[in-house]
Write an enzyme that holds these catalytic residues in place. Structure first.
Site, PDB file in Angstrom:
ATOM      1  N   CYS A 290       0.862  -1.182   0.000  1.00  0.00           N
ATOM      2  CA  CYS A 290       0.000   0.000   0.000  1.00  0.00           C
ATOM      3  C   CYS A 290       0.905   1.240   0.000  1.00  0.00           C
ATOM      4  O   CYS A 290       1.899   1.224   0.712  1.00  0.00           O
ATOM      5  CB  CYS A 290      -0.895   0.004   1.238  1.00  0.00           C
ATOM      6  SG  CYS A 290      -1.968  -1.446   1.351  1.00  0.00           S
ATOM      7  N   PRO A 291       0.555   2.330  -0.708  1.00  0.00           N
ATOM      8  CA  PRO A 291      -0.689   2.494  -1.461  1.00  0.00           C
ATOM      9  C   PRO A 291      -0.594   2.100  -2.946  1.00  0.00           C
ATOM     10  O   PRO A 291      -1.520   2.356  -3.697  1.00  0.00           O
ATOM     11  CB  PRO A 291      -0.917   4.004  -1.354  1.00  0.00           C
ATOM     12  CG  PRO A 291       0.459   4.576  -1.394  1.00  0.00           C
ATOM     13  CD  PRO A 291       1.362   3.567  -0.742  1.00  0.00           C
TER      14      PRO A 291
END
Ligand code: HEM
Ligand code: SF4
Ligand code: SF4
Ligand code: SF4
Lengths: 79, 289
Positions: free
Chosen positions: A14-15
Site C-alpha cells: 500500500c498504497p
C-alpha cells in the site's frame, strides 16, 4: 462468475496496491469483473474498503490459505 | 519584586533555565490552530521570543524566551489573535485528538467535536495532579488513547443481518482479530463478540451493508507515559451515549479528588487504593439505564 481481467498485486505494498487496481479498473467497463490476487495483512484490510468507497462491489473473497486472497470486484457495482 | 510562580504556571508559563525567561504554552484543543491564530503566534515569536516555536508531545505550541517583563503584553497581544495561554499544574490538561470522522476515512466518532465539548466542561478543573484526556477516532489509535489518564477511542459494534448478505467472505478476510466466520455453503455468518475489538473494518468493507453497526466510545483509564509508564485499562463495554460518557468522566474525576494524595497521579492512586472499588463505581454509572 468469470473475471474479465486478472491483476496480481502480491508484489507491491500500500498504497501502490490501490493505484494498480485503479489503473486496472480504468481499462474495464461498468459491470465487468476484475479478479485480484492480493496479500493478507494491510492489503486485504484496506483494499476492499477503498474499492467500496470508490463505488465498486466486492462479489467474493477466497482465502487461498497461503497468506494470499483472491478478490472478485464488479466495476461500478455500487454506483 | 516577588514572583508568583504558581500563578504564572497556571497561566501556562514554564520557567526556563535562563533567568526571567519563560516558555509560553498556548491553549490548544484537539490539535487544531486556525491560520489567524498561527499568524498571531508567528508575530509574537518574532517580536517577543526568538523567532521560533516548539511543538510539544501533546499537540501544543510553546513560544520560548518570553521575558518576564513582557508576560502581560504578550498575553494581551495573543488574545487579539484569538490565542489563549494553556494550562500547567494539577488540573485537566490539553485535550488531544486525532482528526476523527470529520476528515479521516477510518474515523468512527467525531473526535474534534468531543474534544471541544470536553474542553468546555472540564478544561482547567482543579485536581490532585494533572489529568489528561485524549480522543482517537478508531482502533488504529493514531492518538494513542491508552497513554492518557482517560482515553476515548471510537469503536463500532457490528450487527449482521442475513437478508442483505451475499456471503462474499470479505468481512472474515478483513477482520484483524479473526472474530468472523463466513460459511459460504451453509450461508451463515458468525461473530465471536469476545474477540471483536470494535474496529469496524468488517462494516466498512461489506459490499451490501449487510453488516452495519452503531458507533460508540471505548474508554480506557489510568494511562501514564512519563517517569512511570502504564497502559490505560479498558474494562467497560462500548458506550453509545455521550451523556453516559460525561457521567463516567464525573465519577472518575470525583474518585480522583476523593482518593488521591496531593501530587499523586490517577494511575498511582488507582494502584494504591485498588481498582475494584473504582471499577464498581464506574460500572454502576455505566450500567444505569
Ligand atoms: C512512495 C511512492 C508513492 C506514494 C506514497 C503514493 C501515494 C499515493 C496516494 C496516497 C494516492 C491516493 C490514493 C487514493 O486515491 O486513495 C496516490 C494516488 C495515485 N498515485 Fe501515487 N504514490 C506513490 C507513487 C506513485 C507512482 C510511482 C505512481 C505512478 C507511476 C503513482 C501514481 C498515482 C496515481 C495515478 C494516483 C491516482 C489514483 C487516483 O486516481 O486516485 N504513485 N498515490
Ligand atoms: S485514529 Fe482512526 S480516525 Fe483517528 S486519524 Fe487514526 S485512522 Fe483516522
Ligand atoms: S462482507 Fe457483508 S455481504 Fe460479505 S459476507 Fe460479510 S456480511 Fe455478508
Ligand atoms: S469490528 Fe473489527 S474486530 Fe470486530 S468483527 Fe468487525 S473487523 Fe472484526
Amino acid at each position: 462468475m468469470k473475471a474479465d481481467d486478472f491483476l496480481d498485486i502480491t508484489d507491491v505494498v500500500c498504497p501502490i496496491t490501490f493505484v494498480k487496481i485503479k489503473v486496472a479498473l480504468e481499462e474495464l467497463n461498468d459491470g465487468q469483473i476484475l479478479e485480484v490476487h492480493l496479500n493478507a495483512g494491510e492489503p486485504i484490510q484496506n483494499v476492499p474498503r477503498s474499492l467500496k468507497d470508490e463505488g465498486h462491489k466486492i462479489l467474493s473473497v477466497e482465502d487461498l490459505g497461503d497468506g494470499t486472497f483472491t478478490l472478485l470486484v464488479l466495476k461500478g457495482g455500487l454506483s | 519584586m516577588s514572583i508568583n510562580y504558581k500563578e504564572l504556571k497556571k497561566g501556562g508559563f514554564m520557567r526556563q533555565r535562563q533567568q526571567n525567561y519563560f516558555s509560553m504554552r498556548l491553549k490548544c484543543v484537539g490539535g487544531h490552530f486556525t491560520a489567524e491564530q498561527l499568524g498571531m503566534i508567528q508575530s509574537v515569536a518574532e517580536k517577543f521570543g526568538k523567532g521560533y516555536v516548539h511543538l510539544t508531545s501533546r499537540q501544543g505550541i510553546e513560544i520560548p524566551f518570553i521575558h518576564l517583563d513582557d508576560v502581560d503584553t504578550v498575553k494581551k497581544t495573543l488574545a487579539q489573535g484569538g490565542v489563549q495561554v494553556g494550562v500547567c499544574g494539577p488540573r485537566v490538561r490539553t485535550i488531544t485528538a486525532c482528526q476523527g470522522n470529520a476528515v479521516c476515512p477510518s474515523g468512527l466518532i467525531d473526535t474534534q467535536k468531543l474534544a471541544a465539548e470536553f474542553d468546555k466542561r472540564y478544561s482547567g478543573r482543579e485536581l490532585p495532579h494533572k489529568f489528561k484526556f485524549g480522543f482517537t477516532g478508531c482502533h488504529n489509535n493514531c492518538l494513542k488513547a491508552e497513554e492518557n489518564d482517560m482515553g476515548v477511542k471510537g469503536g463500532v459494534k457490528p450487527n449482521w443481518s442475513a437478508e442483505n448478505c451475499i456471503f462474499c467472505g470479505v468481512c472474515q478476510a478483513v477482520c484483524p482479530e479473526k472474530a468472523i466466520t463466513v460459511d459460504k455453503a451453509a450461508k451463515s455468518v458468525t461473530l465471536d463478540e469476545n474477540k471483536c475489538v470494535y474496529c469496524g473494518k468488517c462494516i466498512k468493507s461489506c459490499p451490501t451493508d449487510a453488516c452495519k453497526g452503531e458507533s460508540g466510545f471505548v474508554v480506557s483509564f489510568g494511562g501514564l507515559y512519563g517517569n512511570k509508564i502504564a497502559v490505560g485499562k479498558n474494562f467497560l463495554p462500548i458506550i453509545f451515549d455521550a451523556e453516559k460518557l460525561f457521567a463516567i468522566v464525573e465519577v472518575a474525576l470525583q474518585f480522583f479528588k476523593d482518593h488521591a494524595k496531593s501530587g499523586e497521579r490517577f494511575r498511582t492512586m488507582l494502584d494504591r487504593v485498588g481498582w475494584e472499588k473504582f471499577i464498581s463505581e464506574v460500572e454502576a454509572v455505566a450500567n444505569e439505564s
